[in-house]
Design a protein around this motif. Structure first.
Motif, short mmCIF file in Angstrom:
data_model
loop_
_atom_site.label_atom_id
_atom_site.label_comp_id
_atom_site.label_asym_id
_atom_site.label_seq_id
_atom_site.Cartn_x
_atom_site.Cartn_y
_atom_site.Cartn_z
N LEU A 1 70.39 62.23 79.95
CA LEU A 1 69.76 62.20 81.28
C LEU A 1 68.24 62.27 81.22
O LEU A 1 67.55 61.66 82.04
CB LEU A 1 70.27 63.36 82.13
N GLY A 2 67.72 63.06 80.26
CA GLY A 2 66.29 63.32 80.23
C GLY A 2 65.68 63.11 78.85
O GLY A 2 66.39 63.17 77.84
N GLN A 3 64.36 62.86 78.84
CA GLN A 3 63.63 62.68 77.58
C GLN A 3 63.03 64.01 77.18
O GLN A 3 62.09 64.48 77.82
CB GLN A 3 62.52 61.65 77.77
N PHE A 4 63.54 64.59 76.11
CA PHE A 4 63.11 65.91 75.68
C PHE A 4 61.97 65.81 74.68
O PHE A 4 62.17 65.37 73.55
CB PHE A 4 64.29 66.69 75.10
N ASN A 5 60.77 66.23 75.09
CA ASN A 5 59.64 66.27 74.16
C ASN A 5 59.75 67.55 73.33
O ASN A 5 60.72 68.30 73.46
CB ASN A 5 58.31 66.16 74.91
N ALA A 6 58.73 67.82 72.48
CA ALA A 6 58.82 68.95 71.56
C ALA A 6 58.99 70.28 72.30
O ALA A 6 59.83 71.11 71.92
CB ALA A 6 57.57 68.99 70.67
N ASN A 7 58.21 70.48 73.38
CA ASN A 7 58.35 71.74 74.15
C ASN A 7 59.74 71.88 74.73
O ASN A 7 60.36 72.94 74.65
CB ASN A 7 57.33 71.76 75.31
N ALA A 8 60.22 70.81 75.34
CA ALA A 8 61.53 70.86 75.99
C ALA A 8 62.62 71.16 74.95
O ALA A 8 63.55 71.93 75.23
CB ALA A 8 61.81 69.54 76.70
N ARG A 9 62.48 70.57 73.78
CA ARG A 9 63.49 70.80 72.73
C ARG A 9 63.48 72.25 72.26
O ARG A 9 64.52 72.87 72.09
CB ARG A 9 63.26 69.86 71.55
N LYS A 10 62.25 72.80 72.09
CA LYS A 10 62.14 74.20 71.66
C LYS A 10 62.77 75.13 72.69
O LYS A 10 63.49 76.07 72.34
CB LYS A 10 60.66 74.59 71.50
N LEU A 11 62.49 74.88 73.95
CA LEU A 11 63.01 75.76 75.01
C LEU A 11 64.53 75.65 75.11
O LEU A 11 65.23 76.65 75.28
CB LEU A 11 62.35 75.43 76.35
N ALA A 12 65.04 74.44 75.00
CA ALA A 12 66.49 74.24 75.07
C ALA A 12 67.17 74.96 73.91
O ALA A 12 68.19 75.63 74.09
CB ALA A 12 66.82 72.75 75.06
N GLN A 13 66.56 74.82 72.74
CA GLN A 13 67.13 75.46 71.55
C GLN A 13 67.16 76.99 71.70
O GLN A 13 68.13 77.64 71.35
CB GLN A 13 66.29 75.10 70.33
N GLN B 1 65.61 56.06 80.51
CA GLN B 1 65.55 54.72 81.11
C GLN B 1 66.85 54.40 81.85
O GLN B 1 66.83 53.85 82.95
CB GLN B 1 65.36 53.68 79.98
N ASP B 2 67.96 54.75 81.24
CA ASP B 2 69.26 54.40 81.84
C ASP B 2 69.97 55.62 82.41
O ASP B 2 71.20 55.69 82.43
CB ASP B 2 70.14 53.69 80.80
N CYS B 3 69.17 56.58 82.91
CA CYS B 3 69.74 57.80 83.51
C CYS B 3 70.68 57.42 84.66
O CYS B 3 70.28 56.76 85.61
CB CYS B 3 68.62 58.69 84.02
N PRO B 4 71.94 57.83 84.60
CA PRO B 4 72.91 57.42 85.62
C PRO B 4 72.87 58.25 86.91
O PRO B 4 73.67 58.02 87.81
CB PRO B 4 74.25 57.63 84.90
N VAL B 5 71.96 59.22 86.97
CA VAL B 5 71.93 60.14 88.11
C VAL B 5 71.33 59.47 89.35
O VAL B 5 70.34 58.75 89.26
CB VAL B 5 71.15 61.42 87.72
N SER B 6 71.93 59.70 90.51
CA SER B 6 71.47 59.14 91.78
C SER B 6 70.02 59.54 92.07
O SER B 6 69.62 60.67 91.81
CB SER B 6 72.36 59.63 92.92
N GLU B 7 69.26 58.61 92.66
CA GLU B 7 67.86 58.91 93.01
C GLU B 7 67.75 60.04 94.03
O GLU B 7 66.72 60.70 94.13
CB GLU B 7 67.18 57.66 93.56
N LEU B 8 68.81 60.25 94.79
CA LEU B 8 68.77 61.32 95.78
C LEU B 8 68.67 62.70 95.12
O LEU B 8 68.07 63.61 95.67
CB LEU B 8 70.03 61.26 96.67
N VAL B 9 69.22 62.83 93.91
CA VAL B 9 69.20 64.12 93.20
C VAL B 9 67.77 64.57 92.95
O VAL B 9 67.43 65.73 93.17
CB VAL B 9 69.98 64.02 91.87
N SER B 10 66.92 63.66 92.48
CA SER B 10 65.53 64.02 92.19
C SER B 10 64.63 63.73 93.39
O SER B 10 63.41 63.79 93.27
CB SER B 10 65.02 63.25 90.98
N ALA B 11 65.24 63.41 94.55
CA ALA B 11 64.47 63.09 95.76
C ALA B 11 63.38 62.07 95.46
O ALA B 11 62.25 62.19 95.92
CB ALA B 11 63.90 64.36 96.38
N GLY B 12 63.74 61.06 94.65
CA GLY B 12 62.83 59.95 94.40
C GLY B 12 61.88 60.14 93.23
O GLY B 12 61.17 59.21 92.87
N LEU B 13 61.86 61.33 92.62
CA LEU B 13 60.95 61.56 91.49
C LEU B 13 61.48 60.88 90.23
O LEU B 13 62.67 60.61 90.12
CB LEU B 13 60.81 63.06 91.22
#
Ligand code: AMP
Ligand code: MG
Length: 309
Positions: A69-81, A96-108
């Protein structure tokens, strides 16, 4: 009318069919819907009576599911870990191919993701096999539920069911961290402290804001999408050079819902605003939307988009 059950398989099946189900996480009971199904996500707003579309947190059972769903950069990976599964929500750019509806992120273009620490919640997410968008399972303006009885008191008859998983442990919302920039930004304090985040990252964490109503200081995140084009409301026909967003019998370049269904309109809102914005039209004219039910949240979003910037 609203089912209460301990049967995870039954509830997972309902989720897959687009039903609304409340389930426990370690923080509070969430009101879940299949995040890839725009109508199911719109139904969350309808059931809660939320007057505006704020982006929702998407729940997944594993890091692997999160990375689809999301692109995890170095910070995001460290926090997830360091903190997953657990009470940490991480905001990253969508894939790029995130299947989540645009309504979920309110267009972001970003998405807020969490792998909950609650084992039952992860079993449900695993069984459902779809990412699950879930705000707290209460009517808008009421307090967050930490027991099935609280959910029923607020949402009985408005949702398909409640997965009874007993009382929640933490009762506090998840901490939200944005990892969109090179620096991590604390958007909402919660179960995991700033000190814990800084220890995991080995550097300071700035304070940001996910509240669009708060003044936006430099560096803070503006968490609401606005089209580049101007927006003209209550239009009955397009003027020269305008792209028209129709509703019901007032047709346009695109139509939020030809049958006048507000749930369908909510599900289509952000994707259609994006598409019309991408045509390069200077103005998007929007047909009148009735004010009742989900129409309130749709009009709130449109009014913001039409406000002078
Ligand atoms: P709640 O529905 O009460 O759990 O709140 C969800 C929180 O997550 C809200 O404060 C949202 O603004 C925040 N949030 C969700 N998605 C995003 C995102 N893509 N960017 C920034 N904040 C987000
Ligand atoms: Mg809430």
């Amino acid at each position: 009318m609203t089912i209460v059950t301990t049967d995870i398989g039954l509830v997972a099946g309902a989720l897959k069919r687009g039903e609304l189900v409340a389930f426990a996480t370690e923080t509070v009971y969430g009101l879940g819907a299949d995040a890839t199904d725009g109508r199911a996500v719109a139904a969350i707003y309808e059931a809660k009576g939320r007057p505006s579309f704020n982006p929702l947190i998407v729940h997944v059972p594993t890091m692997e599911a999160a990375m689809r769903l999301g692109q995890f950069n170095a910070n995001a990976r460290k926090l997830a870990q360091a903190f997953w599964p657990g009470a940490l929500t991480i905001v990253v750019e969508k894939t790029q191919d995130c299947p989540v509806s645009e309504l979920v992120s309110a267009g972001l273009s970003s998405i807020a993701i969490r792998v909950p620490g609650h084992e039952g919640a992860r079993k449900l997410l695993e069984a459902a096999g779809v990412p699950v968008a879930a705000p707290s399972a209460n009517r808008s303006g009421q307090i967050s539920p930490t027991r099935p009885e609280h959910v029923l008191a607020s949402l009985e008859g408005r949702i398909w069911g409640v997965l009874d998983m007993g009382p929640c442990e933490v009762g506090v919302e998840s901490t939200i961290v944005s990892c969109l920039d090179d620096d991590a930004e604390l958007l909402r304090p919660g179960g995991i402290s700033r000190e814990q985040l800084e220890a995991a990252l080995g550097k300071p964490v700035r304070t940001g804001s996910s509240d669009a109503h708060a003044p936006v200081a430099p560096g803070q995140l503006e968490s609401h999408y606005a089209p580049k084009a101007g927006v003209r409301l209550n239009a009955t026909a397009a003027r020269e050079g305008e792209a028209m967003l129709g509703f019901g019998t007032v047709d346009g370049t695109m139509n939020l819902s030809p049958s006048g269904d507000l749930k369908e309109a909510a599900a289509n809102l952000f994707a259609m605003l994006h598409a019309l914005d991408a045509t390069g039209a200077a103005t998007i004219a929007v047909a009148p939307i009735p004010a009742e039910g989900l129409g309130a949240a749709i009009n709130d979003r449109l009014n913001r988009a039409a406000a002078p910037r």
